[in-house]
Enzyme design. Structure first.
Site, PDB file in Angstrom:
ATOM      1  N   SER A 167       0.818  -1.221   0.000  1.00 53.76           N
ATOM      2  CA  SER A 167       0.000   0.000   0.000  1.00 53.76           C
ATOM      3  C   SER A 167       0.849   1.267   0.000  1.00 53.76           C
ATOM      4  CB  SER A 167      -0.881   0.041   1.257  1.00 53.76           C
ATOM      5  OG  SER A 167      -1.782  -1.020   1.260  1.00 53.76           O
ATOM      6  N   GLU A 216      -2.284 -13.982   1.116  1.00 53.11           N
ATOM      7  CA  GLU A 216      -2.629 -13.173   2.280  1.00 53.11           C
ATOM      8  C   GLU A 216      -4.035 -13.494   2.772  1.00 53.11           C
ATOM      9  OE1 GLU A 216      -3.062  -8.879   1.750  1.00 53.11           O
ATOM     10  OE2 GLU A 216      -2.230  -8.621   3.759  1.00 53.11           O
TER      11      GLU A 216
END
Lengths: 404, 378
Positions: free
Chosen positions: A135, A250
């Protein structure tokens, strides 16, 4: 896959090995001592870690040549079950940061032989901790709009930009980062995945304080940071397929499958509720409305566990990254967040403390857990992003009218 | 679907093919339009018997195949998808379970072969008020002439019009409100003093209210032990609930598939409506609920087959979670279809109507949420 008799023999030998090798001082404990140099527990923990690593049990299903044990999923589950049964735990996954759950499986799939030999053994032994630079301040759910640049400089790339929510960046030795290598290409086509050491002048980290207080998250700044070309994972400008795979791993790791991380058993929420709220003469919880909401929550939690078991059984013991991961991630999130809200509610005023002696450690812990748990429906692809994935990839509904 | 063994897979394939080819929902529509008071087609029922479904729970010495509850659930799920009406559930699952769990050897020999060949249709008569409450059993069974005399009434008895033998929960001691003092009896439908009346319900199936006006039965009509039928009744009810949850899973699954298909084909504002994120997310949420509910339904059937101690917990979990999902799914089936969903010409209404009846039967979601909490000790 090994047959039942072989598995039983494996279970026996696993049980014996744990009995012979797990330090009794760590029974029922978890992580949290490793940083304390004076503690005997820190030494025991490192002995235990090294013994597990010697067996290849940090990553039991990885091939032996990369630090694993070359075992089947069924055998790996047996190790996990037996660790839990013995009050033991496996610290390696936690110590490797994002290594065991995400980086390792992706390197196994996309990595060169050289990358596998250099990076996987350190992850499997729990000695090298990894963080992930995904991110950015302006690239959250819309990750593909990331701006961190990597410029070709002969045998290496030069990175400039900022990552955020890099979990454990301040204590990690290596980082896997998605970076833009072709600014002219369409946004998903100009991205690459590189791996770089954190201990270099061009990398700086700063911890982020959250609504729950201190957190493992950091901001990570790259200023002419260096990533060797031999540490490019996958093809140049094809990093988006690597990262998609990484994110599947994830989700898989956030589906709430049972992991032997700590031996401590929490008090069931209904018992906690009885002590705070009291009971009627017939033993039912005094607050009828809260009682049924707790019952419903417990049912949802059970349904979630049964669904993991069902998907495992249907896959005949070989669960890889599955389409069901988005369902399970959303379900795990809902169960955990509602549990935290109910816990706070049943504690009444005792569930509203921030610090100090007026509250027990458990009460204060519940408050912090409630706050930090709000991140569950945001990280790893938000609740809404998972619903996009379910509707498009599983149900086959057409592309939504919004971009992304 | 759970990891099925070879036999279960064969039964599933057979049921899927038969339901799709021989018993699509149009058959149910024709049945409803016909007003047939038995509320099932004799040819449908005889086809099921021929395929061996009436003997799925029954051991070989009584003529069945003894394949277990998960296998029965596999069939019921397929029937639920197309709303196939028949006495299969009431007789070969609920009634047969009562005899299997509580019957003497003589009772098994007398009844079970006839359940398999269809010459007997059993059903459980339990509730007396508008809500499911087995402990509230008040129908009195008084000792008389070495046997018993039954006086009282049962409501909403499943397949009550076609049953040949009722398994009746009656009170031999104690007071309504307690599961102690309940005894189960087998009562032939043609017994003197037994009067049944059809009730016409929203799901167009065959229910009856049954009056017992001094019905006398011999001592060998007792199923299980006198005064101690409460435990047996709960065990029978748990099997009924798990089987019903499987059927409901099929009904809800079909409603989901119909809705998904519509989302992919209906066009408005120049786009397929499934491309609108509001509807895509709703579908994703429903799909998630469906996957979770399915796990509960299957786990309850597997627990029964395994003789697990936690059957009551898992059954209440299944009936509640499948009920919640079917409730929401049947509402969304109408909502997402819009105006067409409101028309009788389209099938959505059948699914909504069947959903509410199945939810209420043998305990609705509120009943099972409360029971689950009690079972967990709070």
């Amino acid at each position: 896959m090994p047959d039942g008799t072989a598995l039983n023999a494996f279970r026996e030998s696993t049980r014996k090995w744990i009995r012979d090798n797990f330090p009794g001082s760590l029974k029922g404990k978890g992580l949290g001592y490793e940083g304390d140099a004076d503690s005997g527990l820190a030494k025991d923990l490192d002995v235990w870690r090294a013994r597990l690593a010697g067996q290849g049990w940090g990553a039991p299903t990885w091939p032996k040549e990369y630090g694993g044990a070359g075992l089947s999923q069924s055998e790996a589950r047996i190790i996990n079950d037996e660790l839990i049964a013995a009050g033991a735990f496996n610290p390696i996954s936690m110590l490797s940061g994002m290594g065991i759950t995400m980086v390792g499986p992706t390197v196994l799939e996309y990595g060169t032989e050289d990358q596998k030999r250099r990076h996987l053994p350190g992850i499997a032994s729990g000695e090298v901790r990894w963080c992930l630079g995904l991110s950015e301040p302006n690239a959250g759910s819309d990750l593909a709009s990331l701006a961190t640049k990597a410029e070709d400089n002969g045998d290496h790339f030069v990175l400039n930009g900022q990552k955020t929510w890099t979990s454990g960046a301040n204590i990690s030795q290596w980082c896997g980062a998605v970076v833009r290598t072709d600014p002219k290409a369409k946004k998903r086509d100009g991205i690459s995945f590189v791996m770089l050491p954190m201990d270099q002048p061009g990398v700086r980290t700063r911890p982020i304080k959250l609504i729950a207080g201190a957190s493992p998250f950091c901001e990570t700044f790259f200023t002419d940071a260096i990533a060797e070309k031999r540490d490019l994972l996958g093809e140049l400008n094809d990093g988006w397929s690597v990262v998609k795979r990484l994110l599947q791993h994830e989700r898989q790791s956030q589906t709430g499958s049972r992991v032997a991380a700590s031996g401590e058993k929490p008090t069931p929420i209904q018992e906690l509720a009885k002590t705070y709220v009291g009971t009627n003469a017939d033993g039912t919880l005094a607050d009828a409305d809260l009682r049924l909401r707790i019952a419903d929550h417990l049912m949802d939690a059970r349904a979630h566990t049964l669904t993991i078991a069902r998907i495992t059984a249907e896959a005949k013991g070989n669960v890889q990254v599955s389409a069901a991961a988005s369902i399970l991630k959303n379900s795990a999130t809902k169960v955990a967040q509602i549990k935290a809200e109910l816990t706070l509610e049943l504690m009444g005023a005792q569930g509203l403390g921030w610090e100090g002696d007026a509250f027990t450690n458990k009460e204060l812990g519940a408050v912090r857990e409630w706050l930090s748990g709000k991140a569950m429906s945001i990280y790893g692809g938000s609740f809404e992003i998972q619903n996009n994935i379910i509707s498009k990839n599983i149900l086959g509904l057409p592309e939504t009218t919004q971009k992304g | 679907m759970a990891a099925l063994n070879e036999e279960q897979t064969m039964v599933k394939d057979q049921a899927t093919a038969w339901v799709n080819e021989q018993s699509p929902v149009q058959k149910f529509r024709a049945l409803r339009d016909s007003g047939n008071p038995r509320a099932f087609e004799p040819t449908t029922w005889s086809a099921m018997i021929e395929m061996g479904w009436s003997g799925i729970l029954i051991p070989a010495q009584y003529g069945g195949s003894d394949l277990g509850y998960l296998t029965f659930g596999v069939v019921l799920e397929q029937l639920g998808r197309q709303l196939t009406a028949s006495p299969l559930f009431a007789s070969a699952l609920v009634g047969a379970s009562a005899v299997l769990l509580g019957g003497t050897e003589a009772q098994k020999q007398k009844l079970l072969p006839k359940v398999v060949d269809g010459s007997e249709i059993l059903t459980l008569a339990v509730d007396e008020g508008p809500r499911h409450a087995p402990a509230a059993t008040a129908l009195a069974a008084a000792k008389s002439n070495g046997g018993f005399t039954l006086t009282g009434a049962k409501r909403f008895v499943v397949e009550g019009m076609s049953a040949t033998t009722f398994v009746v929960a009656a009170r031999t001691s104690g007071k309504p409100g307690s599961m102690d003092g309940i005894t189960l009896f087998t009562v032939p439908a043609d017994a003197k003093g037994l009067v049944r009346e059809r009730i016409v319900t929203v799901d167009s199936r065959g229910y009856a209210n049954v009056e017992f006006d001094g019905v006398t039965v011999a001592a060998d009509a007792v199923l299980g032990e006198v005064d101690r039928g409460g435990v047996l009744l709960e065990s029978v009810l748990d099997r009924a609930r798990a089987g019903l949850a499987a059927e409901m899973m099929g009904t809800a699954g079909q409603a989901f598939d119909m809705t998904l298909e519509y989302l992919k084909t209906r066009t408005q504002f120049g786009a397929v409506i499934g491309s609108f994120q509001a509807l895509g997310h709703r579908a994703a949420g429903l799909f998630t609920s469906m996957e979770l509910a399915r796990s509960c339904a299957e786990a309850s059937l597997q627990a029964i087959d395994a003789g697990a101690a936690n059957v009551p917990e898992l059954v209440s979990l299944a009936k509640c979670k499948v009920g919640d999902f079917l409730h929401e799914m049947s509402n969304q089936l109408i909502q997402i279809h819009g105006g067409i969903g409101m028309t009788d010409e389209f099938d959505a209404g059948f699914y909504l109507k069947r959903a509410r009846v199945a939810e209420a039967l043998y305990g609705n979601q509120a009943f099972h949420r409360d029971r689950y909490a009690r079972l967990l000790g709070f």
